[in-house]
Design a protein around this motif. Structure first.
Motif, PDB file in Angstrom:
ATOM      1  N   UNK A  69      -0.237 -75.886   0.776  1.00 44.95           N
ATOM      2  CA  UNK A  69      -1.187 -75.265   1.742  1.00 44.95           C
ATOM      3  C   UNK A  69      -1.230 -73.850   1.664  1.00 44.95           C
ATOM      4  N   UNK A  70      -2.494 -73.203   1.214  1.00 42.66           N
ATOM      5  CA  UNK A  70      -2.714 -71.793   1.343  1.00 42.66           C
ATOM      6  C   UNK A  70      -2.891 -71.261   2.679  1.00 42.66           C
ATOM      7  N   UNK A  71      -3.693 -71.931   3.735  1.00 43.27           N
ATOM      8  CA  UNK A  71      -3.908 -71.308   4.919  1.00 43.27           C
ATOM      9  C   UNK A  71      -2.661 -71.180   5.902  1.00 43.27           C
ATOM     10  N   UNK A  72      -2.273 -69.888   6.204  1.00 36.94           N
ATOM     11  CA  UNK A  72      -1.125 -69.779   6.958  1.00 36.94           C
ATOM     12  C   UNK A  72      -0.924 -70.607   8.230  1.00 36.94           C
ATOM     13  N   UNK A  73      -2.108 -70.720   8.907  1.00 29.90           N
ATOM     14  CA  UNK A  73      -2.171 -71.505  10.070  1.00 29.90           C
ATOM     15  C   UNK A  73      -1.929 -73.073   9.950  1.00 29.90           C
ATOM     16  N   UNK A  74      -2.458 -73.628   8.736  1.00 25.90           N
ATOM     17  CA  UNK A  74      -2.173 -74.952   8.600  1.00 25.90           C
ATOM     18  C   UNK A  74      -0.831 -75.142   7.903  1.00 25.90           C
ATOM     19  N   UNK A  75      -0.335 -74.340   7.101  1.00 24.12           N
ATOM     20  CA  UNK A  75       0.833 -74.198   6.640  1.00 24.12           C
ATOM     21  C   UNK A  75       2.152 -74.308   7.846  1.00 24.12           C
ATOM     22  N   UNK A  76       1.811 -73.749   9.044  1.00 19.51           N
ATOM     23  CA  UNK A  76       2.562 -73.882  10.070  1.00 19.51           C
ATOM     24  C   UNK A  76       2.735 -75.419  10.480  1.00 19.51           C
ATOM     25  N   UNK A  77       1.567 -76.065  10.474  1.00 17.22           N
ATOM     26  CA  UNK A  77       1.463 -77.357  10.863  1.00 17.22           C
ATOM     27  C   UNK A  77       2.301 -78.252   9.730  1.00 17.22           C
ATOM     28  N   UNK A  78       2.072 -77.830   8.520  1.00 19.29           N
ATOM     29  CA  UNK A  78       2.997 -78.663   7.436  1.00 19.29           C
ATOM     30  C   UNK A  78       4.446 -78.268   7.602  1.00 19.29           C
ATOM     31  N   UNK A  79       4.964 -77.227   8.192  1.00 18.64           N
ATOM     32  CA  UNK A  79       6.184 -76.953   8.354  1.00 18.64           C
ATOM     33  C   UNK A  79       6.837 -77.728   9.705  1.00 18.64           C
ATOM     34  N   UNK A  80       5.811 -77.813  10.607  1.00 15.75           N
ATOM     35  CA  UNK A  80       6.361 -78.495  11.752  1.00 15.75           C
ATOM     36  C   UNK A  80       6.349 -79.920  11.421  1.00 15.75           C
ATOM     37  N   UNK A  81       5.366 -80.493  10.517  1.00 17.80           N
ATOM     38  CA  UNK A  81       5.594 -81.940  10.419  1.00 17.80           C
ATOM     39  C   UNK A  81       6.772 -81.979   9.275  1.00 17.80           C
ATOM     40  N   UNK A  82       7.160 -81.293   8.364  1.00 17.73           N
ATOM     41  CA  UNK A  82       8.131 -81.289   7.595  1.00 17.73           C
ATOM     42  C   UNK A  82       9.536 -81.363   8.490  1.00 17.73           C
TER      43      UNK A  82
END
Length: 278
Positions: A84-97
């Motif tokens: 994920x390239x968007x920093x805010x969306x990557x935060x959501x990826x990290x939360x999910x992970x």
């Protein structure tokens, strides 16, 4: 005889208990768990799953359903978007992970699995952005490995010819570039057969293998096929497996309840021939 497992996604829509019972009935000894059950369906391929309904009590009970039937839980499938390239969306990826890592620790599962991830409609290597994409992906993966370490689990990364690590050699380069000792590889030979032969996969990746997907492909396919229906030389594959990766779990993908035993038996036969001709 080769020990063969099967992903739970091959039995989509069953309850956890019914899925575990079917795996046992069919004679499979291991699995990759994905939440596509009738009593827990949070599957979001390449997305961000909502795992708020997964309690520790449910996770431990579900793990018991499999383990009490002699089925080893090799990995928990997250398959979110590490690229994920968007920093805010990557935060959501990290939360999910992180949620997946927490649940894996509750269930006693050593690996959380994921692919590269992609932007829909723009999957693969794009020459104008490749260097930046590769570096971002490596940094993102380093972050996910740090999250996994906090929960005592490892990341099982599945490379593919459609993504930023299209060969066994490039995948090893990626592992060394990231530099995290809990980054391991989910080897799907169908994902690399376009660019790496059966022996190369093990030559480059054997020290890092978490487990293997049993899946096939022709060299003109985008999508995979069942073992024996593609171009992979499975006798050659299993010879290399025994020489360089003995005992790594082998788990069927793409099969279903109607054909899984037939495909399993093909694998066992390919393996028998390989062992006789080592």
């Amino acid at each position: 005889m080769l020990k063969v497992g099967m992903v739970t996604r091959s039995l989509n829509g069953l309850s956890v208990e019914a899925c575990a019972e079917k795996l046992s009935e069919f004679g499979f000894c291991s699995t990759e768990v994905c939440f596509t059950f009738s009593d827990m369906n949070t599957w979001q391929y390449n997305g961000v799953a909502d795992l708020s309904s997964v309690t520790r009590e449910w996770a431990e009970k579900s793990a018991f359903e499999f383990k009490s039937r002699g089925i080893d839980l090799v990995s928990l499938g997250a398959f979110t978007n590490p690229n994920e390239a968007d920093p805010e969306r990557f935060k959501e990826v990290c939360r999910c992970f992180e949620d997946f890592c927490r649940i894996a620790s509750w269930m006693g599962i050593p690996y959380v699995s994921t692919e590269t991830g992609f932007v829909p409609g723009r999957r693969g290597i794009n020459t104008d952005t490749y260097e930046a994409d590769f570096r971002r992906f490596a940094e993102n993966m380093k972050t996910l490995c740090g999250i996994a370490r906090e929960y005592g689990v490892s990341v099982a990364f599945e490379p593919c010819m459609l993504d930023l690590t299209p060969s066994a050699k490039r995948t090893r380069d990626f592992i060394e570039f990231v530099g995290e000792d809990n980054l391991k590889i989910l080897l799907d030979p169908a994902n690399l057969i376009h660019n790496s032969d059966e022996e190369d996969m093990f030559r480059y990746l054997a020290p890092y293998l978490a487990y293997i997907h049993g899946k096939d492909r022709t060299v003109t396919d985008t999508y995979g096929r069942n073992v024996g229906d593609g171009c992979i030389d499975w006798v050659k594959f299993f010879r290399a497996y025994h020489a360089m990766a003995e005992g790594v779990p082998f788990i069927l993908e793409y099969v279903n309840a109607d054909n899984c035993c037939e495909v399993r038996d093909r694998c066992i036969e390919f393996n028998r021939i390989a062992e006789e001709n080592r």
